[in-house]
Design an enzyme around this catalytic site. Structure first.
Site, PDB file in Angstrom:
ATOM      1  N   HIS A   1      31.423  61.060  67.710  1.00  0.00           N
ATOM      2  CA  HIS A   1      31.019  60.609  69.051  1.00  0.00           C
ATOM      3  C   HIS A   1      29.537  60.914  69.313  1.00  0.00           C
ATOM      4  O   HIS A   1      29.136  61.101  70.457  1.00  0.00           O
ATOM      5  CB  HIS A   1      31.871  61.251  70.151  1.00  0.00           C
ATOM      6  CG  HIS A   1      33.342  61.176  69.875  1.00  0.00           C
ATOM      7  ND1 HIS A   1      34.120  60.129  70.289  1.00  0.00           N
ATOM      8  CD2 HIS A   1      34.175  62.014  69.189  1.00  0.00           C
ATOM      9  CE1 HIS A   1      35.376  60.322  69.892  1.00  0.00           C
ATOM     10  NE2 HIS A   1      35.420  61.458  69.209  1.00  0.00           N
TER      11      HIS A   1
ATOM     12  N   SER B   1       2.299  50.194  67.265  1.00  0.00           N
ATOM     13  CA  SER B   1       2.425  49.418  68.499  1.00  0.00           C
ATOM     14  C   SER B   1       1.055  48.830  68.825  1.00  0.00           C
ATOM     15  O   SER B   1       0.027  49.419  68.499  1.00  0.00           O
ATOM     16  CB  SER B   1       2.893  50.342  69.622  1.00  0.00           C
ATOM     17  OG  SER B   1       2.425  49.888  70.868  1.00  0.00           O
TER      18      SER B   1
ATOM     19  N   LYS C   1       2.363  55.419  68.572  1.00  0.00           N
ATOM     20  CA  LYS C   1       3.661  54.984  68.063  1.00  0.00           C
ATOM     21  C   LYS C   1       3.710  54.722  66.563  1.00  0.00           C
ATOM     22  O   LYS C   1       2.798  54.176  65.984  1.00  0.00           O
ATOM     23  CB  LYS C   1       4.106  53.693  68.775  1.00  0.00           C
ATOM     24  CG  LYS C   1       4.518  53.881  70.208  1.00  0.00           C
ATOM     25  CD  LYS C   1       5.773  54.710  70.403  1.00  0.00           C
ATOM     26  CE  LYS C   1       7.007  54.039  69.971  1.00  0.00           C
ATOM     27  NZ  LYS C   1       7.753  53.238  70.871  1.00  0.00           N
TER      28      LYS C   1
ATOM     29  N   GLU D   1      15.313  48.379  61.863  1.00  0.00           N
ATOM     30  CA  GLU D   1      15.815  47.533  62.948  1.00  0.00           C
ATOM     31  C   GLU D   1      16.066  46.116  62.436  1.00  0.00           C
ATOM     32  O   GLU D   1      17.032  45.455  62.820  1.00  0.00           O
ATOM     33  CB  GLU D   1      14.822  47.547  64.109  1.00  0.00           C
ATOM     34  CG  GLU D   1      14.754  48.943  64.752  1.00  0.00           C
ATOM     35  CD  GLU D   1      13.525  49.159  65.614  1.00  0.00           C
ATOM     36  OE1 GLU D   1      12.879  48.178  66.020  1.00  0.00           O
ATOM     37  OE2 GLU D   1      13.190  50.329  65.873  1.00  0.00           O
TER      38      GLU D   1
END
Ligand code: ARG
Length: 463
Positions: free
Chosen positions: A160, A281, A287, A294
């Site tokens: 979980h 970024s 970043k 992804e």
């Protein structure tokens, strides 16, 4: 015959095909990828026809020479693919007429495009499936090497997404080996159906010519001819097998990617990714984003979609051939290109991961992760039932939580408050290293087990 009608079936057609249909019905932009297989299969088909005395030896020779020329033309980008000739089969046949003249008219004896296209497609998919198996193998090898380098790294095992019990990072990596090894087996088992030769079933009922399907089977590298002509032209299960195996494999890739994204987040900081697999970024200078992961997670969507598309195309079709099936190639090619790329990317990602060992170890002890070990200790050493031990361990967790202590920071006096007859050795079970190494049951996370499994896989994969 209408002179303007250039199709092979022009004989009975009084009107030219509408441009709109011609442009949408054509598949040449997609199936030209099958040219190699199409020519190979035609050559073997023609050799068989001449061996069976269905066409003359001279005739066969001319056709084969012409086909070899066409092969060269396509390979050297000299071939003009034409939409008006619909697909790869007819583009090649038309060109053969241009090169060798009317002898070309004998090539399509005793076959139909219905069996021809499946033959080409299965041959292509045999190669494609073997390529995927190769890529999975190389990914597994990379994971094995990573496991070997990080044998002793302890991390929190989560359920979980909450800290559950400590595990070895190497054990997690070997879990990935299990997943991809199953994928590999799935692709390998798909080869069985692919090895059945469709050539010679013709349109749907077989043929009256005395063809030799065992000859074409042998020389095209198949293992046996298919059993039933109707089933053969209807069957696209082999495409579904490939798409579903790919969907499951991309599902695995997606889950692992998601997990790595979480571990790489600023909140977890459990792994570092090398700059090679990060992007920046355009506005936030600080970043470093895990874009490739992804991308991998996202690509599974296309893969599931393709499987669903193929299932839907087939679900309402009566047996034998329908044009609906023509889209099978676009779908399979797309899935193949994607899954191959994704496996390669994950391979590269895994090579460029560094576990943040200290952080992992610290987190492994956060969240009272050895509470089960304490309960198990009470059951095994103090002869009480697991449910009673569970309650005592819960009390200990409550106590530690109140004192803002980790379980492995407790003193023996504190343990004795829970159960007075506890000795100093009870403290040991609260330690995460002792916890992982106590999990010696077959398949458990102990280093003993991990080393044994690793040894087996190193041998199996030559890593
Ligand atoms: N291009 C077609 C396909 O891929 C070849 C088979 C055509 N057969 C037919 N009966 N129209 O499906």
């Amino acid at each position: 015959m209408n002179k303007k009608n250039i199709t092979v079936w022009g004989a009975r057609f009084k009107q030219k095909t509408s441009d709109l249909f011609q442009n949408s019905g054509t598949s040449i932009d997609i199936d030209k990828r099958l040219y190699n297989e199409d020519i190979k299969a035609s050559i073997i088909h023609v050799k068989m026809l001449s061996k069976q005395k269905i066409i003359s030896i001279k005739n066969a020779k001319n056709i084969i020479e012409g086909l070899k020329k066409i092969h060269k033309e396509i390979k050297n980008n000299k071939f003009k693919f034409q939409k008006k000739y619909e697909d790869i089969h007819l583009n090649i046949e038309k060109r053969l007429f241009e090169i060798i003249g009317k002898d070309a008219g004998y090539m399509h004896t005793a076959r139909s495009r219905n069996d021809q296209v499946i033959t080409d497609f299965k041959l292509w998919m045999l190669t494609a499936t073997k390529e995927i198996i190769f890529e999975i193998n190389s990914l597994i090898k990379t994971i094995i090497i990573k496991t070997n380098k990080n044998l002793n790294v302890i991390m929190p095992g989560l359920t979980h997404l909450k800290n559950a019990q400590p595990i070895y990072f190497s054990h997690y990596l070997l879990a990935c080996v299990e997943m991809f090894n199953r994928d590999k087996k799935r692709f390998i088992s798909n080869l069985d159906n692919l090895y059945e030769n469709p050539l010679g079933v013709a349109a749907l009922s077989g043929t009256s010519y005395k063809i030799d399907r065992f000859y074409t089977t042998k020389h095209l590298g198949f293992k046996k001819p298919t059993n039933n002509s109707i089933d053969t032209v209807s069957d696209r299960d082999f495409a579904l097998d490939f798409l579903s195996s790919s969907a499951i494999c991309s599902l695995h890739i997606s889950r692992i990617s998601e997990e790595l994204i979480i571990w790489n987040s600023d909140a977890f900081k459990m792994i570092n990714l090398s700059d090679k697999i990060l992007t920046g970024s355009s506005i936030m200078p600080q970043k470093k984003n895990p874009d490739p992961l992804e991308l991998l997670r996202g690509k599974s969507g296309t893969s599931f979609g393709n499987l669903n598309a193929m299932l839907t195309i087939l679900k309402g079709l009566p047996l034998s051939y329908f044009k609906d099936m023509q889209d099978d190639k676009e779908i399979v090619f797309n899935t193949f290109d994607n899954i191959k790329k994704c496996i390669k990317i994950l391979n590269e990602v895994i090579r460029n991961i560094k576990p943040n060992k200290i952080r992992m170890l610290n987190l492994a002890g956060e969240g009272f992760t050895t509470a089960t070990d304490f309960a198990d200790y009470l059951v095994q050493k103090k002869k009480i039932s697991f449910r009673n031990a569970y309650k005592l361990s819960a009390k200990l967790v409550d106590y530690a939580e109140g004192k803002k202590k980790r379980l492995d920071q407790l003193k023996i006096e504190e343990l004795k408050k829970i159960k007075s007859d506890l000795g100093i050795e009870a403290l040991k079970v609260l330690n995460v290293t002792n916890s992982v190494n106590s999990k010696r049951s077959f398949g458990g996370t102990s280093l003993y087990n991990v080393k044994k499994m690793l040894k087996k896989y190193k041998k199996e994969f030559n890593a």
